[in-house]
Design a protein around this motif. Structure first.
Motif, PDB file in Angstrom:
ATOM      1  N   GLU A  25      79.181 113.747  72.235  1.00 18.22           N
ATOM      2  CA  GLU A  25      79.836 113.950  70.937  1.00 18.22           C
ATOM      3  C   GLU A  25      81.256 112.929  70.668  1.00 18.22           C
ATOM      4  N   PHE A  26      81.950 112.440  71.841  1.00 18.29           N
ATOM      5  CA  PHE A  26      82.715 111.626  71.741  1.00 18.29           C
ATOM      6  C   PHE A  26      82.212 110.137  71.362  1.00 18.29           C
ATOM      7  N   ASN A  75      71.700 123.797  90.786  1.00 17.19           N
ATOM      8  CA  ASN A  75      70.325 124.144  90.329  1.00 17.19           C
ATOM      9  C   ASN A  75      70.429 123.743  88.903  1.00 17.19           C
ATOM     10  N   MET A  76      69.838 122.483  88.337  1.00 17.95           N
ATOM     11  CA  MET A  76      69.988 122.034  87.063  1.00 17.95           C
ATOM     12  C   MET A  76      69.452 122.987  86.209  1.00 17.95           C
ATOM     13  N   GLU A  77      68.742 123.784  86.606  1.00 17.73           N
ATOM     14  CA  GLU A  77      68.166 124.723  85.503  1.00 17.73           C
ATOM     15  C   GLU A  77      69.027 125.701  84.957  1.00 17.73           C
ATOM     16  N   SER A  78      69.996 126.149  85.940  1.00 16.24           N
ATOM     17  CA  SER A  78      71.181 127.100  85.645  1.00 16.24           C
ATOM     18  C   SER A  78      72.333 126.297  85.071  1.00 16.24           C
ATOM     19  N   SER A  79      72.637 125.180  85.109  1.00 12.15           N
ATOM     20  CA  SER A  79      73.724 124.380  84.489  1.00 12.15           C
ATOM     21  C   SER A  79      73.480 124.255  83.048  1.00 12.15           C
ATOM     22  N   ILE A  80      74.746 124.061  82.400  1.00 12.89           N
ATOM     23  CA  ILE A  80      74.818 124.177  80.982  1.00 12.89           C
ATOM     24  C   ILE A  80      75.691 122.672  80.855  1.00 12.89           C
ATOM     25  N   ASP A  81      75.158 121.753  79.876  1.00  9.14           N
ATOM     26  CA  ASP A  81      75.837 120.723  79.621  1.00  9.14           C
ATOM     27  C   ASP A  81      76.231 121.086  77.979  1.00  9.14           C
ATOM     28  N   ASN A  82      77.705 120.665  77.965  1.00 11.01           N
ATOM     29  CA  ASN A  82      78.188 120.989  76.703  1.00 11.01           C
ATOM     30  C   ASN A  82      78.211 119.844  75.571  1.00 11.01           C
ATOM     31  N   MET A 109      79.541 109.494  70.198  1.00 12.62           N
ATOM     32  CA  MET A 109      78.720 109.467  68.841  1.00 12.62           C
ATOM     33  C   MET A 109      79.929 109.244  67.892  1.00 12.62           C
ATOM     34  N   GLU A 110      80.903 109.732  67.920  1.00  9.95           N
ATOM     35  CA  GLU A 110      82.089 109.606  67.071  1.00  9.95           C
ATOM     36  C   GLU A 110      82.742 108.185  67.241  1.00  9.95           C
ATOM     37  N   ASP A 111      82.857 107.740  68.402  1.00  6.74           N
ATOM     38  CA  ASP A 111      83.094 106.106  68.352  1.00  6.74           C
ATOM     39  C   ASP A 111      82.216 105.203  67.766  1.00  6.74           C
ATOM     40  N   ILE A 112      81.009 105.573  67.937  1.00  3.38           N
ATOM     41  CA  ILE A 112      79.645 104.695  67.305  1.00  3.38           C
ATOM     42  C   ILE A 112      79.862 104.809  65.898  1.00  3.38           C
ATOM     43  N   ASN A 113      79.911 105.900  65.277  1.00  2.00           N
ATOM     44  CA  ASN A 113      80.067 106.076  63.790  1.00  2.00           C
ATOM     45  C   ASN A 113      81.285 105.215  63.416  1.00  2.00           C
ATOM     46  N   ASN A 114      82.452 105.421  63.806  1.00  3.64           N
ATOM     47  CA  ASN A 114      83.831 105.039  63.424  1.00  3.64           C
ATOM     48  C   ASN A 114      83.709 103.344  63.657  1.00  3.64           C
ATOM     49  N   ALA A 115      82.803 102.910  64.672  1.00  7.00           N
ATOM     50  CA  ALA A 115      82.786 101.269  64.856  1.00  7.00           C
ATOM     51  C   ALA A 115      81.872 100.748  63.697  1.00  7.00           C
ATOM     52  N   VAL A 116      80.607 101.621  63.474  1.00  8.60           N
ATOM     53  CA  VAL A 116      79.958 101.120  62.132  1.00  8.60           C
ATOM     54  C   VAL A 116      80.560 101.313  61.094  1.00  8.60           C
ATOM     55  N   LYS A 146      83.113  96.290  70.026  1.00  7.93           N
ATOM     56  CA  LYS A 146      83.939  97.240  69.844  1.00  7.93           C
ATOM     57  C   LYS A 146      83.660  98.585  70.759  1.00  7.93           C
ATOM     58  N   LEU A 147      82.394  98.399  71.230  1.00 10.57           N
ATOM     59  CA  LEU A 147      82.178  99.588  72.079  1.00 10.57           C
ATOM     60  C   LEU A 147      81.885  99.300  73.492  1.00 10.57           C
ATOM     61  N   TYR A 148      82.635  98.290  73.916  1.00 10.26           N
ATOM     62  CA  TYR A 148      82.619  97.789  75.361  1.00 10.26           C
ATOM     63  C   TYR A 148      82.988  98.768  76.292  1.00 10.26           C
ATOM     64  N   MET A 149      83.671  99.834  76.100  1.00 11.09           N
ATOM     65  CA  MET A 149      84.008 100.914  77.284  1.00 11.09           C
ATOM     66  C   MET A 149      82.704 101.894  77.561  1.00 11.09           C
ATOM     67  N   TYR A 150      81.478 101.452  76.592  1.00 11.40           N
ATOM     68  CA  TYR A 150      80.345 102.108  76.975  1.00 11.40           C
ATOM     69  C   TYR A 150      79.188 101.698  77.429  1.00 11.40           C
ATOM     70  N   ALA A 151      79.614  99.890  78.096  1.00 17.72           N
ATOM     71  CA  ALA A 151      78.979  99.140  78.484  1.00 17.72           C
ATOM     72  C   ALA A 151      77.991  99.574  79.808  1.00 17.72           C
ATOM     73  N   TYR A 152      78.581 100.204  80.710  1.00 19.84           N
ATOM     74  CA  TYR A 152      78.051 100.584  82.131  1.00 19.84           C
ATOM     75  C   TYR A 152      78.128 101.906  82.184  1.00 19.84           C
ATOM     76  N   SER A 153      78.110 102.872  81.047  1.00 22.56           N
ATOM     77  CA  SER A 153      77.909 104.249  81.281  1.00 22.56           C
ATOM     78  C   SER A 153      76.572 104.734  81.571  1.00 22.56           C
ATOM     79  N   TYR A 154      76.306 105.931  81.928  1.00 20.70           N
ATOM     80  CA  TYR A 154      75.054 106.792  82.029  1.00 20.70           C
ATOM     81  C   TYR A 154      74.559 105.669  83.307  1.00 20.70           C
TER      82      TYR A 154
END
Length: 170
Positions: free
Chosen positions: A104-105, A92-99, A107-114, A162-170
């Motif tokens: 966060e990883f 049940n998605m209502e009871s699941s918790i996304d950490n 965003m860290e990669d994006i900020n480093n690339a910028v 630089k961020l090619y590894m996120y090209a097909y994420s989500y």
């Protein structure tokens, strides 16, 4: 139509069924299975075929209905029904918790690339990212608007590389 004529007509028509099976299943092996199931059902139910009707359309209908039935069976098979008295909600998605670890990883990669961008590209890119219009960036940095557009384009291209590894994420 005799059995021999029926078998001959089906074998001639079956070649055109393979592309339709591929469009339905999107997998070579599944398409072969679907084609085999369709032909088997056609042979077993040849008494239901009316002479003079479109054999190809009849086979396509059998294939489509077989695919739908198999798909519904697969969905039912993968559906878990809780019959306990506690009525727990599994997945049940209502009871699941996304950490948010993945984001966060990322965003860290994006900020480093910028940060690794050349200053000439980084400043126009960040200003555009913050909502400044091209003409405002050109005015603030005292450079032509064409240069602003070019630098933002180059910054995007470098970040994409630089961020090619996120090209097909989500």
């Amino acid at each position: 139509m005799t059995s021999v004529e029926f078998n001959s007509a089906i074998s001639k028509t079956s070649k055109s069924l393979k592309p339709f099976a591929m469009r339905l299943t999107k997998d070579h092996e599944d398409a072969n299975d679907l084609l085999q199931d369709t032909l088997m059902k056609a042979f077993l139910n040849r008494d239901k075929y009316s002479d003079g009707t479109n054999l190809k359309a009849w086979l396509y209908t059998i294939m489509k209905n077989t695919f739908i039935t198999n798909y519904q069976r697969m969905v039912r098979k993968n559906t878990f029904i809780d019959t306990t008295d506690n009525l727990h909600y599994i997945n049940n998605m209502e009871s699941s918790i996304d950490n948010n670890a993945y984001s966060e990883f990322a965003m860290e990669d994006i900020n480093n690339a910028v940060e690794t961008l050349d200053e000439a590209y980084k400043m126009p890119f960040l200003m555009h990212f913050k909502g400044f219009k091209y003409h405002e960036i050109a005015q603030k940095l005292s450079i032509p608007i064409g240069t602003v557009k070019n630098r933002i384009h180059i910054a995007r291209k470098e970040l994409k590389d630089k961020l090619y590894m996120y090209a097909y994420s989500y």
